[in-house]
Motif scaffolding. Structure first.
Motif, PDB file in Angstrom:
ATOM      1  N   VAL A  15       0.851  -1.194   0.000  1.00  0.00           N
ATOM      2  CA  VAL A  15       0.000   0.000   0.000  1.00  0.00           C
ATOM      3  C   VAL A  15       0.886   1.243   0.000  1.00  0.00           C
ATOM      4  CG1 VAL A  15      -1.739   1.325   1.272  1.00  0.00           C
ATOM      5  CG2 VAL A  15      -1.894  -1.171   1.202  1.00  0.00           C
ATOM      6  N   MET A  16       0.723   2.075  -1.025  1.00  0.00           N
ATOM      7  CA  MET A  16       1.389   3.375  -1.068  1.00  0.00           C
ATOM      8  C   MET A  16       0.483   4.383  -0.375  1.00  0.00           C
ATOM      9  SD  MET A  16       3.518   5.770  -1.798  1.00  0.00           S
ATOM     10  CE  MET A  16       4.781   5.132  -2.914  1.00  0.00           C
ATOM     11  N   SER A  17       0.946   4.922   0.748  1.00  0.00           N
ATOM     12  CA  SER A  17       0.170   5.903   1.506  1.00  0.00           C
ATOM     13  C   SER A  17       0.601   7.305   1.103  1.00  0.00           C
ATOM     14  CB  SER A  17       0.400   5.686   3.008  1.00  0.00           C
ATOM     15  OG  SER A  17      -0.159   6.750   3.741  1.00  0.00           O
ATOM     16  N   ALA A  18      -0.163   7.907   0.172  1.00  0.00           N
ATOM     17  CA  ALA A  18       0.222   9.213  -0.380  1.00  0.00           C
ATOM     18  C   ALA A  18      -0.907  10.231  -0.330  1.00  0.00           C
ATOM     19  CB  ALA A  18       0.707   9.043  -1.822  1.00  0.00           C
ATOM     20  N   ILE A  19      -1.911   9.992   0.542  1.00  0.00           N
ATOM     21  CA  ILE A  19      -2.939  11.013   0.757  1.00  0.00           C
ATOM     22  C   ILE A  19      -2.312  12.113   1.604  1.00  0.00           C
ATOM     23  CG2 ILE A  19      -5.173  11.511   1.842  1.00  0.00           C
ATOM     24  CD1 ILE A  19      -5.944   8.589   1.313  1.00  0.00           C
ATOM     25  N   VAL A  20      -2.487  13.363   1.200  1.00  0.00           N
ATOM     26  CA  VAL A  20      -1.905  14.481   1.956  1.00  0.00           C
ATOM     27  C   VAL A  20      -2.738  14.740   3.203  1.00  0.00           C
ATOM     28  CG1 VAL A  20      -1.367  16.951   1.904  1.00  0.00           C
ATOM     29  CG2 VAL A  20      -0.909  15.537  -0.101  1.00  0.00           C
ATOM     30  N   GLY A  21      -2.056  14.904   4.335  1.00  0.00           N
ATOM     31  CA  GLY A  21      -2.727  15.346   5.549  1.00  0.00           C
ATOM     32  C   GLY A  21      -3.306  14.225   6.397  1.00  0.00           C
ATOM     33  N   ALA A  22      -4.074  14.644   7.406  1.00  0.00           N
ATOM     34  CA  ALA A  22      -4.641  13.722   8.390  1.00  0.00           C
ATOM     35  C   ALA A  22      -5.592  12.716   7.770  1.00  0.00           C
ATOM     36  CB  ALA A  22      -5.366  14.522   9.477  1.00  0.00           C
ATOM     37  N   ALA A  23      -6.138  13.046   6.603  1.00  0.00           N
ATOM     38  CA  ALA A  23      -7.092  12.145   5.935  1.00  0.00           C
ATOM     39  C   ALA A  23      -6.481  10.787   5.604  1.00  0.00           C
ATOM     40  CB  ALA A  23      -7.611  12.804   4.650  1.00  0.00           C
ATOM     41  N   GLY A  24      -5.154  10.719   5.545  1.00  0.00           N
ATOM     42  CA  GLY A  24      -4.496   9.456   5.199  1.00  0.00           C
ATOM     43  C   GLY A  24      -4.325   8.494   6.357  1.00  0.00           C
TER      44      GLY A  24
ATOM     45  N   GLN B 173       0.250  22.237  -3.584  1.00  0.00           N
ATOM     46  CA  GLN B 173       0.277  23.561  -2.935  1.00  0.00           C
ATOM     47  C   GLN B 173       0.551  23.481  -1.438  1.00  0.00           C
ATOM     48  OE1 GLN B 173      -3.364  25.718  -4.141  1.00  0.00           O
ATOM     49  NE2 GLN B 173      -1.974  27.006  -5.296  1.00  0.00           N
ATOM     50  N   LYS B 174      -0.121  22.577  -0.743  1.00  0.00           N
ATOM     51  CA  LYS B 174       0.038  22.473   0.721  1.00  0.00           C
ATOM     52  C   LYS B 174       1.498  22.186   1.085  1.00  0.00           C
ATOM     53  CE  LYS B 174      -0.725  21.008   5.123  1.00  0.00           C
ATOM     54  NZ  LYS B 174       0.514  20.346   5.521  1.00  0.00           N
ATOM     55  N   ILE B 175       2.105  21.192   0.437  1.00  0.00           N
ATOM     56  CA  ILE B 175       3.486  20.819   0.767  1.00  0.00           C
ATOM     57  C   ILE B 175       4.448  21.928   0.343  1.00  0.00           C
ATOM     58  CG2 ILE B 175       5.307  19.110   0.383  1.00  0.00           C
ATOM     59  CD1 ILE B 175       3.113  17.020   0.011  1.00  0.00           C
ATOM     60  N   SER B 176       4.138  22.614  -0.747  1.00  0.00           N
ATOM     61  CA  SER B 176       5.007  23.714  -1.194  1.00  0.00           C
ATOM     62  C   SER B 176       5.020  24.854  -0.171  1.00  0.00           C
ATOM     63  CB  SER B 176       4.548  24.239  -2.553  1.00  0.00           C
ATOM     64  OG  SER B 176       4.694  23.244  -3.535  1.00  0.00           O
ATOM     65  N   VAL B 177       3.856  25.190   0.390  1.00  0.00           N
ATOM     66  CA  VAL B 177       3.803  26.223   1.435  1.00  0.00           C
ATOM     67  C   VAL B 177       4.549  25.748   2.680  1.00  0.00           C
ATOM     68  CG1 VAL B 177       2.300  27.553   2.984  1.00  0.00           C
ATOM     69  CG2 VAL B 177       1.651  27.229   0.588  1.00  0.00           C
ATOM     70  N   ASP B 178       4.363  24.481   3.042  1.00  0.00           N
ATOM     71  CA  ASP B 178       5.077  23.922   4.193  1.00  0.00           C
ATOM     72  C   ASP B 178       6.585  23.965   3.988  1.00  0.00           C
ATOM     73  OD1 ASP B 178       2.787  23.399   5.602  1.00  0.00           O
ATOM     74  OD2 ASP B 178       2.749  21.246   5.178  1.00  0.00           O
ATOM     75  N   SER B 179       7.020  23.797   2.751  1.00  0.00           N
ATOM     76  CA  SER B 179       8.453  23.881   2.462  1.00  0.00           C
ATOM     77  C   SER B 179       8.942  25.322   2.615  1.00  0.00           C
ATOM     78  CB  SER B 179       8.733  23.382   1.041  1.00  0.00           C
ATOM     79  OG  SER B 179      10.108  23.450   0.763  1.00  0.00           O
ATOM     80  N   ALA B 180       8.112  26.275   2.204  1.00  0.00           N
ATOM     81  CA  ALA B 180       8.477  27.692   2.315  1.00  0.00           C
ATOM     82  C   ALA B 180       8.589  28.132   3.779  1.00  0.00           C
ATOM     83  CB  ALA B 180       7.451  28.550   1.575  1.00  0.00           C
TER      84      ALA B 180
ATOM     85  N   ILE C 122      -4.965  23.820   8.918  1.00  0.00           N
ATOM     86  CA  ILE C 122      -5.982  24.887   8.894  1.00  0.00           C
ATOM     87  C   ILE C 122      -5.349  26.219   8.479  1.00  0.00           C
ATOM     88  CG2 ILE C 122      -7.564  26.244  10.347  1.00  0.00           C
ATOM     89  CD1 ILE C 122      -8.605  23.422   9.780  1.00  0.00           C
ATOM     90  N   ALA C 123      -4.181  26.537   9.047  1.00  0.00           N
ATOM     91  CA  ALA C 123      -3.521  27.822   8.766  1.00  0.00           C
ATOM     92  C   ALA C 123      -3.080  27.912   7.307  1.00  0.00           C
ATOM     93  CB  ALA C 123      -2.328  28.012   9.697  1.00  0.00           C
ATOM     94  N   VAL C 124      -2.506  26.834   6.774  1.00  0.00           N
ATOM     95  CA  VAL C 124      -2.053  26.854   5.373  1.00  0.00           C
ATOM     96  C   VAL C 124      -3.248  26.995   4.427  1.00  0.00           C
ATOM     97  CG1 VAL C 124      -0.952  25.504   3.538  1.00  0.00           C
ATOM     98  CG2 VAL C 124       0.100  25.610   5.800  1.00  0.00           C
ATOM     99  N   ALA C 125      -4.345  26.292   4.733  1.00  0.00           N
ATOM    100  CA  ALA C 125      -5.558  26.427   3.904  1.00  0.00           C
ATOM    101  C   ALA C 125      -6.064  27.870   3.924  1.00  0.00           C
ATOM    102  CB  ALA C 125      -6.643  25.474   4.410  1.00  0.00           C
ATOM    103  N   ALA C 126      -6.008  28.505   5.101  1.00  0.00           N
ATOM    104  CA  ALA C 126      -6.449  29.910   5.221  1.00  0.00           C
ATOM    105  C   ALA C 126      -5.538  30.838   4.419  1.00  0.00           C
ATOM    106  CB  ALA C 126      -6.474  30.324   6.690  1.00  0.00           C
TER     107      ALA C 126
END
Length: 399
Positions: free
Chosen positions: A100-109, A217-224, A342-346
Motif C-alpha cells: 500500500v502506497m500511503s500518499a494522501i496528503v494530511g490527516a485524511a491518510g 500547494q500544501k506541501i510547497s507552502v510547508d516547504s516555504a 488549517i492555517a495553510v488552507a487559510a
C-alpha cells in the motif's frame, strides 16, 4: 517467476501517486495496480483507471464517485467505483493486496494507512502526518501486526538507505549500531535569502514556487515555512526509534544530498540523486532489490557546488515550533499538524498572511492543555480540537 505484487495507491491523483504509477508502468513484470483512491479529481482518476485498469477505484465521497462512474460509463474500463474512507481502509487491508502506497496528503491518510498496517501489509509511507499524529500508536501497530514500513519522503528514504542493514531490518537503538546522528537536509525553500522584513508580504504564488521540487500547494507552502522539515523531524524520530537530540537539520539548497547518517567513527554516509520522487518510490517498491525508476543519474561534471548552513529560526519559526512539539509529546505534534493544515488552507484562500501561519500554529499549541494522548480516539479528538482552535484564532484575526 516471482509473483506480481498487487498495489493499492492511496492518493493516486497527487504528485506521489502519479510518480508511483509511472514507476509501476516501467516495471509491469513486478507490480500491478489493485486499487486507486483519490479525493475529488474524478477526471484525472478516470484517465488513470483507463490506463492502469485497477480492480477498484475509491473517491472521497459519493458525488465524486458518481462523477467517476459517468466518466467511465462509455469506456472499456471495468473498474468498480466506490466511495468513502471505509472503502479505502477495506481495500488497503484486502487479502489480495501486498503493498500500500500511503500518499494522501494530511490527516485524511491516517485511517486507511493504519488499516494497511493492521493487515500486516508492506506500507510505503509518503503520508508523514500518519506518524506526526499517532507516532507511538502507529509504530506499536507495525510491530504488533508484522507490517513492513518503508519511508518514501526523499529525506527519510535517504536516511534509511544510509543506515546499517541491522537497523533497516529492526527498529534498534542508533547508539547500539554505531550511529551517532541523523542529518536531515532541507533546501530552505524559496525564501532562503529573502529579507526577513518582507516575509509578511509573501504571496501565494511566491510561496508555492519551490526552487527544486514539483509538489502540491500544501506541501510547497510547508516547504516555504519549513514546517515540512519540522514534520519530517517528528517523522524521523518515530521511523528511526530515536530522540529529538539525535536529529540535526542542515540547510542544503541544491537538494542533491537528500539526507545523511553520521557514525560514531566519524564517517558520514549520504544518499544523493536528482530531486525526483520516483527514486525513493522505486527503492521502496522493490526493496531490497533495485528497479528502473526512469530517473537520470547525477552528472557530477554539471554540479557546481554543495553548500550547507544551519537553519535560522528567526526565518523559520515553524521549524522550531515543530521541534519543540516533538520534545513535548504526542498531543503537541498532533496539535501542530492540525493547526498547520488549517492555517495553510487559510493562507491559500487569502484569509491570512504568510507569517500568520506561524502565529496561528503557535497560538493553537499554546492553548493546548493535554499533550498526553495515547489511543486513536484521543488522537482524533486532539486533532479535531486543534482544528477548531486554529479556526477560531483565524476568525479573531479577521474581525
Amino acid at each position: 517467476m516471482s509473483k506480481i505484487e498487487q498495489l493499492v495507491v492511496l492518493g493516486a491523483t497527487g504528485s506521489i501517486g502519479l510518480s508511483t504509477l509511472d514507476v509501476v508502468s516501467r516495471n509491469t513484470d513486478r507490480f500491478a495496480v489493485f486499487a486507486l483512491t483519490a479525493g475529488q479529481n474524478a477526471e484525472k482518476m478516470a484517465e488513470l483507471c483507463i490506463t492502469h485498469q485497477p480492480k477498484f477505484a475509491v473517491m472521497a465521497d459519493e458525488n465524486a464517485a458518481n462523477k467517476l462512474k459517468s466518466l467511465l460509463a462509455n469506456t472499456a474500463c471495468t473498474t468498480a467505483v466506490l466511495a468513502g474512507v471505509t472503502a479505502m481502509s477495506e481495500l488497503s487491508a484486502h487479502v489480495d493486496v501486498d503493498t500500500v502506497m500511503s500518499a494522501i496528503v494530511g490527516a485524511a491518510g491516517l485511517l486507511p494507512t493504519l488499516s494497511a498496517v493492521e493487515a500486516g501489509k508492506k506500507v510505503l509511507l509518503a503520508n508523514k502526518e500518519s506518524l506526526v499524529m499517532s507516532g507511538q500508536l502507529f509504530i506499536d501497530k507495525v510491530k504488533q501486526h508484522g507490517a513492513t514500513l518503508l519511508p518514501i519522503d526523499s529525506e527519510h528514504n535517504a536516511i534509511f538507505q544510509c543506515m546499517p542493514a541491522k537497523l533497516q531490518a529492526t527498529a534498534g537503538l542508533l547508539s547500539d549500531n554505531g550511529v551517532s546522528k541523523i542529518l536531515l537536509t532541507g533546501s530552505g525553500g524559496p525564501f532562503l535569502t529573502r529579507d526577513l522584513k518582507s516575509l509578511s508580504s509573501v504571496t501565494v504564488a511566491e510561496a508555492v514556487a519551490h526552487p527544486n521540487w514539483s509538489m502540491g500547494q500544501k506541501i510547497s507552502v510547508d516547504s516555504a515555512t519549513m514546517m515540512n522539515k519540522g514534520l519530517e523531524f517528528i517523522e524521523a524520530k518515530w521511523l528511526f526509534n530515536c530522540h529529538a537530540s539525535d536529529i540535526e537539520v542542515v540547510i542544503h539548497p541544491q537538494s542533491i544530498i537528500h539526507s545523511m547518517v553520521q557514525y560514531q567513527d566519524g564517517s558520514v554516509l549520504a544518499q544523493m540523486g536528482n530531486p525526483d520522487m520516483r527514486t525513493p518510490i522505486a527503492h521502496a517498491l522493490a526493496f531490497p532489490e533495485r528497479v528502473d525508476a526512469g530517473v537520470k543519474p547525477l552528472d557530477f561534471s554539471q554540479i557546481a557546488d554543495f553548500t550547507f548552513t544551519k537553519p535560522d529560526y528567526a526565518r523559520y519559526p515553524n521549524l522550531k515550533l515543530a521541534i519543540d512539539a516533538c520534545e513535548m509529546g504526542q498531543g503537541a505534534t498532533t496539535t501542530v499538524n492540525a493547526a498547520n493544515e488549517i492555517a495553510v488552507a487559510a493562507f491559500l484562500n487569502g484569509q491570512i498572511g504568510f507569517t500568520d501561519i506561524y502565529r496561528i500554529n503557535s497560538q493553537t499549541l499554546n492553548a493546548t492543555e493535554d499533550v498526553n494522548v495515547h489511543t486513536l480516539e484521543e488522537i482524533l479528538a486532539c486533532d479535531e480540537a486543534a482544528r477548531i482552535k486554529a479556526s477560531e484564532f483565524i476568525k479573531r484575526g479577521l474581525n
